[in-house]
Scaffold this motif. Sequence first.
Motif, PDB file in Angstrom:
ATOM      1  N   GLN A 153       0.829  -1.207   0.000  1.00 12.20           N
ATOM      2  CA  GLN A 153       0.000   0.000   0.000  1.00 12.20           C
ATOM      3  C   GLN A 153       0.865   1.260   0.000  1.00 12.20           C
ATOM      4  O   GLN A 153       0.573   2.232  -0.705  1.00 12.20           O
ATOM      5  N   ALA A 154       1.929   1.241   0.798  1.00 11.27           N
ATOM      6  CA  ALA A 154       2.803   2.406   0.901  1.00 11.27           C
ATOM      7  C   ALA A 154       3.542   2.678  -0.402  1.00 11.27           C
ATOM      8  O   ALA A 154       3.928   3.826  -0.679  1.00 11.27           O
ATOM      9  N   ALA A 155       3.751   1.648  -1.204  1.00  6.65           N
ATOM     10  CA  ALA A 155       4.465   1.806  -2.473  1.00  6.65           C
ATOM     11  C   ALA A 155       3.564   2.330  -3.589  1.00  6.65           C
ATOM     12  O   ALA A 155       4.056   2.687  -4.672  1.00  6.65           O
ATOM     13  N   ASP A 156       2.262   2.384  -3.346  1.00  2.97           N
ATOM     14  CA  ASP A 156       1.318   2.862  -4.357  1.00  2.97           C
ATOM     15  C   ASP A 156       1.424   4.379  -4.482  1.00  2.97           C
ATOM     16  O   ASP A 156       1.172   5.098  -3.503  1.00  2.97           O
ATOM     17  N   ASP A 209      -4.832  11.722   4.936  1.00  5.23           N
ATOM     18  CA  ASP A 209      -5.144  11.088   6.218  1.00  5.23           C
ATOM     19  C   ASP A 209      -4.915   9.582   6.160  1.00  5.23           C
ATOM     20  O   ASP A 209      -4.323   8.990   7.075  1.00  5.23           O
ATOM     21  N   ASN A 210      -5.373   8.940   5.088  1.00  4.03           N
ATOM     22  CA  ASN A 210      -5.193   7.497   4.949  1.00  4.03           C
ATOM     23  C   ASN A 210      -3.718   7.148   4.791  1.00  4.03           C
ATOM     24  O   ASN A 210      -3.244   6.140   5.324  1.00  4.03           O
ATOM     25  N   ALA A 211      -2.992   7.987   4.035  1.00  4.00           N
ATOM     26  CA  ALA A 211      -1.564   7.736   3.828  1.00  4.00           C
ATOM     27  C   ALA A 211      -0.806   7.778   5.144  1.00  4.00           C
ATOM     28  O   ALA A 211       0.049   6.923   5.422  1.00  4.00           O
ATOM     29  N   GLN A 212      -1.115   8.749   5.984  1.00  7.96           N
ATOM     30  CA  GLN A 212      -0.454   8.850   7.280  1.00  7.96           C
ATOM     31  C   GLN A 212      -0.800   7.664   8.169  1.00  7.96           C
ATOM     32  O   GLN A 212       0.046   7.156   8.905  1.00  7.96           O
ATOM     33  N   LYS A 213      -2.058   7.216   8.079  1.00 11.74           N
ATOM     34  CA  LYS A 213      -2.483   6.063   8.863  1.00 11.74           C
ATOM     35  C   LYS A 213      -1.732   4.805   8.438  1.00 11.74           C
ATOM     36  O   LYS A 213      -1.257   4.026   9.270  1.00 11.74           O
ATOM     37  N   VAL A 214      -1.598   4.613   7.108  1.00 12.29           N
ATOM     38  CA  VAL A 214      -0.906   3.438   6.575  1.00 12.29           C
ATOM     39  C   VAL A 214       0.567   3.448   6.977  1.00 12.29           C
ATOM     40  O   VAL A 214       1.108   2.440   7.462  1.00 12.29           O
ATOM     41  N   THR A 215       1.232   4.588   6.781  1.00 18.67           N
ATOM     42  CA  THR A 215       2.670   4.658   7.080  1.00 18.67           C
ATOM     43  C   THR A 215       2.926   4.535   8.584  1.00 18.67           C
ATOM     44  O   THR A 215       3.924   3.940   9.002  1.00 18.67           O
ATOM     45  N   SER A 216       2.026   5.095   9.403  1.00 19.98           N
ATOM     46  CA  SER A 216       2.183   4.988  10.850  1.00 19.98           C
ATOM     47  C   SER A 216       2.017   3.540  11.309  1.00 19.98           C
ATOM     48  O   SER A 216       2.815   3.038  12.111  1.00 19.98           O
TER      49      SER A 216
END
Length: 371
Positions: free
Chosen positions: A38-41, A49-56
């Motif tokens: 997901q982070a590589a997408d 907000d979703n990106a920060q949630k995924v990376t966290s």
Amino acid sequence: MQPDVSADLAELETTLSTVERVLDIDELARRIDELEHQAADPELWNDQDNAQKVTSELSYAQATLRRARDLRSRLDDVPVLYELADEEEGDAAAAAREDADSERASLRSDIEAMEVRTLLSGEYDPREALVNIRSGAGGVDAADFAEMLMRMYVRWAEKHGHKVEVYDTSYAEEAGIKSATFAVKDPYMYGTLSVEQGTHRLVRISPFDNQGRRQTSFAEVEVLPVVETTDSIEIPENDVRVDVYRSSGPGGQSVNTTDSAVRLTHIPTGIVVTCQNEKSQLQNKVAAMKVLQAKLLERKRQEEKAAMDELGAGGNASWGNQMRSYVLHPYQMVKDLRTEYEVNNPQTVLDGELDGFIEAGIRWRMRSDED
């Protein structure tokens, strides 16, 4: 290897195996792989907000897996250290055994700390934490103490690599702060820090008293779970009054020339939240709305479960309600009044060395829930 050492290592093996089973190491590794994809997408950051949630979540999961594997490797190595010590003679054997004993003690401490993480199984425990600190009884000393507590929690978060986002700081006129609101933005921060909520008490010779008298002051710590979209906390626009004003710093000085600070008043409940630490009025309004939603979530939970203090501190920062004492005079000690855990060096605690108190608090809460 002596029988007592063998028995201790067997106990550590049992505890670590339980930790690994609860964490589900294989599932954790699978989840990390999924999050890495997901982070590589490249389109992930279209939704900040979703990106920060995924990376966290990815960062926390990777650290958890790395820590569990490191503990397993260290536990496997300890018997080898004792075997090597047995092969030595004289002073070299004594020194090698001392090193092995030291590593075994350190490993026990680290495994027990990891075990505490597995006790965080509450509905909101995996959330990020929203921390509110308010000065209580004690005048300027209380305001100064509130600022000391804020620094303590920020230092603790920094030591562990947790990101802190300050939403609002209301400075007192002479020294310290009236209140502060900040988020600790990593998974399981609510479950971890929720045991810190309550009234904190400071006893010291007041630096603000020209007669050098001893002063007792209080500050209130409230810890809330950060609201997520699945919580369905909807706030009708007509229920919120929005006021804007200029941000202020210590001593009441203005820190900008525009009305960027935001105060939200929830009319039905009277709850008021402010945010002034972002540069724009829009950013402050968004941050303030998050705080308001968290407070309304707390209220909703209290009403549903009829447990008035389940999420929020909910008390008065004064005598008879304290959960921890910080005594700087006439002796040096920080003591948690619920767990009896204590440290005789208050400065290290105020510098962010909180792990012992937090771990003891989580175990105390688990025993209380079982009772």
